[in-house]
Design an enzyme around this catalytic site. Structure first.
Site, PDB file in Angstrom:
ATOM      1  N   SER A   8      66.264 -98.140  53.715  1.00  0.00           N
ATOM      2  CA  SER A   8      67.127 -99.268  54.077  1.00  0.00           C
ATOM      3  C   SER A   8      68.568 -98.996  53.671  1.00  0.00           C
ATOM      4  O   SER A   8      68.896 -98.902  52.485  1.00  0.00           O
ATOM      5  CB  SER A   8      66.656-100.550  53.381  1.00  0.00           C
ATOM      6  OG  SER A   8      67.670-101.523  53.514  1.00  0.00           O
ATOM      7  N   HIS A  33      66.127 -97.992  58.367  1.00  0.00           N
ATOM      8  CA  HIS A  33      65.894 -99.440  58.362  1.00  0.00           C
ATOM      9  C   HIS A  33      67.242-100.149  58.275  1.00  0.00           C
ATOM     10  O   HIS A  33      68.018 -99.918  57.343  1.00  0.00           O
ATOM     11  CB  HIS A  33      65.009 -99.789  57.163  1.00  0.00           C
ATOM     12  CG  HIS A  33      64.539-101.207  57.135  1.00  0.00           C
ATOM     13  ND1 HIS A  33      63.483-101.656  57.900  1.00  0.00           N
ATOM     14  CD2 HIS A  33      64.986-102.281  56.436  1.00  0.00           C
ATOM     15  CE1 HIS A  33      63.291-102.948  57.657  1.00  0.00           C
ATOM     16  NE2 HIS A  33      64.185-103.352  56.782  1.00  0.00           N
ATOM     17  N   ASP A  35      69.075-103.677  58.060  1.00  0.00           N
ATOM     18  CA  ASP A  35      68.868-105.077  57.694  1.00  0.00           C
ATOM     19  C   ASP A  35      70.045-105.918  58.148  1.00  0.00           C
ATOM     20  O   ASP A  35      71.137-105.836  57.580  1.00  0.00           O
ATOM     21  CB  ASP A  35      68.739-105.190  56.169  1.00  0.00           C
ATOM     22  CG  ASP A  35      67.391-104.710  55.669  1.00  0.00           C
ATOM     23  OD1 ASP A  35      66.365-105.209  56.162  1.00  0.00           O
ATOM     24  OD2 ASP A  35      67.375-103.836  54.779  1.00  0.00           O
ATOM     25  N   MET A  37      71.673-109.502  58.388  1.00  0.00           N
ATOM     26  CA  MET A  37      71.579-110.808  57.710  1.00  0.00           C
ATOM     27  C   MET A  37      72.748-111.686  58.123  1.00  0.00           C
ATOM     28  O   MET A  37      73.878-111.211  58.220  1.00  0.00           O
ATOM     29  CB  MET A  37      71.648-110.614  56.200  1.00  0.00           C
ATOM     30  CG  MET A  37      70.577-109.718  55.644  1.00  0.00           C
ATOM     31  SD  MET A  37      70.841-109.499  53.878  1.00  0.00           S
ATOM     32  CE  MET A  37      69.357-108.623  53.439  1.00  0.00           C
ATOM     33  N   HIS A  66      65.777-104.806  61.448  1.00  0.00           N
ATOM     34  CA  HIS A  66      65.117-105.977  60.863  1.00  0.00           C
ATOM     35  C   HIS A  66      66.088-107.148  60.930  1.00  0.00           C
ATOM     36  O   HIS A  66      67.066-107.197  60.185  1.00  0.00           O
ATOM     37  CB  HIS A  66      64.743-105.631  59.402  1.00  0.00           C
ATOM     38  CG  HIS A  66      64.104-106.741  58.641  1.00  0.00           C
ATOM     39  ND1 HIS A  66      63.941-106.692  57.260  1.00  0.00           N
ATOM     40  CD2 HIS A  66      63.588-107.936  59.033  1.00  0.00           C
ATOM     41  CE1 HIS A  66      63.346-107.800  56.856  1.00  0.00           C
ATOM     42  NE2 HIS A  66      63.129-108.583  57.905  1.00  0.00           N
ATOM     43  N   MET A  68      67.202-110.582  60.158  1.00  0.00           N
ATOM     44  CA  MET A  68      67.054-111.764  59.295  1.00  0.00           C
ATOM     45  C   MET A  68      68.135-112.746  59.703  1.00  0.00           C
ATOM     46  O   MET A  68      69.096-113.003  58.971  1.00  0.00           O
ATOM     47  CB  MET A  68      67.176-111.355  57.823  1.00  0.00           C
ATOM     48  CG  MET A  68      65.947-110.602  57.315  1.00  0.00           C
ATOM     49  SD  MET A  68      66.262-109.753  55.755  1.00  0.00           S
ATOM     50  CE  MET A  68      67.005-108.272  56.389  1.00  0.00           C
ATOM     51  N   MET A 137      57.098-108.966  54.144  1.00  0.00           N
ATOM     52  CA  MET A 137      58.112-109.009  53.088  1.00  0.00           C
ATOM     53  C   MET A 137      57.395-109.095  51.747  1.00  0.00           C
ATOM     54  O   MET A 137      56.549-109.972  51.543  1.00  0.00           O
ATOM     55  CB  MET A 137      59.019-110.238  53.240  1.00  0.00           C
ATOM     56  CG  MET A 137      60.007-110.205  54.388  1.00  0.00           C
ATOM     57  SD  MET A 137      61.210-108.850  54.425  1.00  0.00           S
ATOM     58  CE  MET A 137      61.794-108.740  52.747  1.00  0.00           C
ATOM     59  N   ASP A 175      58.282-104.271  52.952  1.00  0.00           N
ATOM     60  CA  ASP A 175      59.725-104.288  52.728  1.00  0.00           C
ATOM     61  C   ASP A 175      60.067-105.148  51.516  1.00  0.00           C
ATOM     62  O   ASP A 175      59.821-106.358  51.522  1.00  0.00           O
ATOM     63  CB  ASP A 175      60.404-104.849  53.990  1.00  0.00           C
ATOM     64  CG  ASP A 175      61.918-104.785  53.940  1.00  0.00           C
ATOM     65  OD1 ASP A 175      62.473-104.269  52.960  1.00  0.00           O
ATOM     66  OD2 ASP A 175      62.547-105.260  54.905  1.00  0.00           O
TER      67      ASP A 175
END
Ligand code: DX5
Ligand code: ZN
Length: 223
Positions: A8, A33, A35, A37, A66, A68, A137, A175
């Site tokens: 990540s 990965h 992320d 957000m 991913h 979020m 998660m 994760d």
């Protein structure tokens, strides 16, 4: 079953993303990965399409995005265009999970469903065959560097056994708080894709990646 490391970049130095992405690739990582957000679904804000688009130009790794973010349906095409290979949405953020998984597939990508620690596996009952990957998660999403929640191991085991009962070999990605110390336990429980942020990028990213990929390579060999 393939065993995969997905480092990540959230834990990388954002001023050196290209170098860090190159270092984990050179050391054997297959995925990257990413992320995303939004400061709404999760408390923190990370990065979005422009960063992914720039990384796409310099990295051939599988981009494991991913999301979020609230209402991810609005942005699926943008993330596809930016270079995502896999888009994972949180079940908690979409009203029509079946439709969202179809929309990701229609963009030519692999589709993942992420579940927060407190979200039951039963939300997957009817859509499991449509998912290429389930992301469990093992911390509450929003920040890197948190402690692995021990009950996640039971949740991984429960998911793998219900997949087996249905004859599915869907990837299980775990994760949050995954380290070189607990990786074996996470794999024993039934995961086959490990996300690691701090455990890769705090310290020597190349050496840490190599240590993870060695564990994964042994699993492949032992099959
Ligand atoms: C958490 C993110 C994770 C995070 C993992 O909200 O989804 O991908 O970067 O970081 P570590 O491995 O440090 O827990
Ligand atoms: Zn993540």
């Amino acid at each position: 079953m393939r065993y995969i490391l997905s480092p990540s970049l959230l834990a990388a130095d954002f001023g050196r993303l290209a170098e860090d992405a190159g270092a984990v690739r050179a050391a054997g990582a297959q995925y990257l990965h990413l992320d995303v957000m939004d400061g709404h679904f999760v408390p923190s804000i990370s990065f979005g399409m422009p960063v992914i688009r720039s990384l796409r130009r310099i990295s051939p790794l599988v981009f494991d995005v991913h999301l979020m973010i609230a209402d991810p349906d609005r942005y699926l095409a943008d993330f596809a265009e930016a270079g995502a290979d896999i888009i994972t949405v949180h079940a908690e953020t979409v009203l029509h999970l079946d439709r969202t998984l179809n929309a990701i597939h229609d963009l030519g990508l692999k589709a993942g469903v992420a579940l927060n620690p407190a979200t039951p596996l039963s939300v997957l009952d009817w859509v499991l065959p449509q998912a290429d990957m389930v992301l469990l998660m093992s911390v509450n999403p929003g920040f890197g560097g948190q402690q692995f929640l021990p009950y996640s191991l039971d949740k991984i085991r429960a998911l793998r056994s219900l997949m087996q009962a249905r004859g599915l070999e869907t990837d299980i990605e775990v994760d949050g708080g995954v380290t070189l110390r607990n990786a074996e336990a996470v794999l024993d429980a039934g995961a086959n894709v490990l996300v690691a942020g701090s455990a890769v990028f705090r310290g020597d990213a190349g050496a840490n990646t190599a240590a993870f990929t060695e564990i994964l390579r042994k699993r492949e060999a032992a099959r």
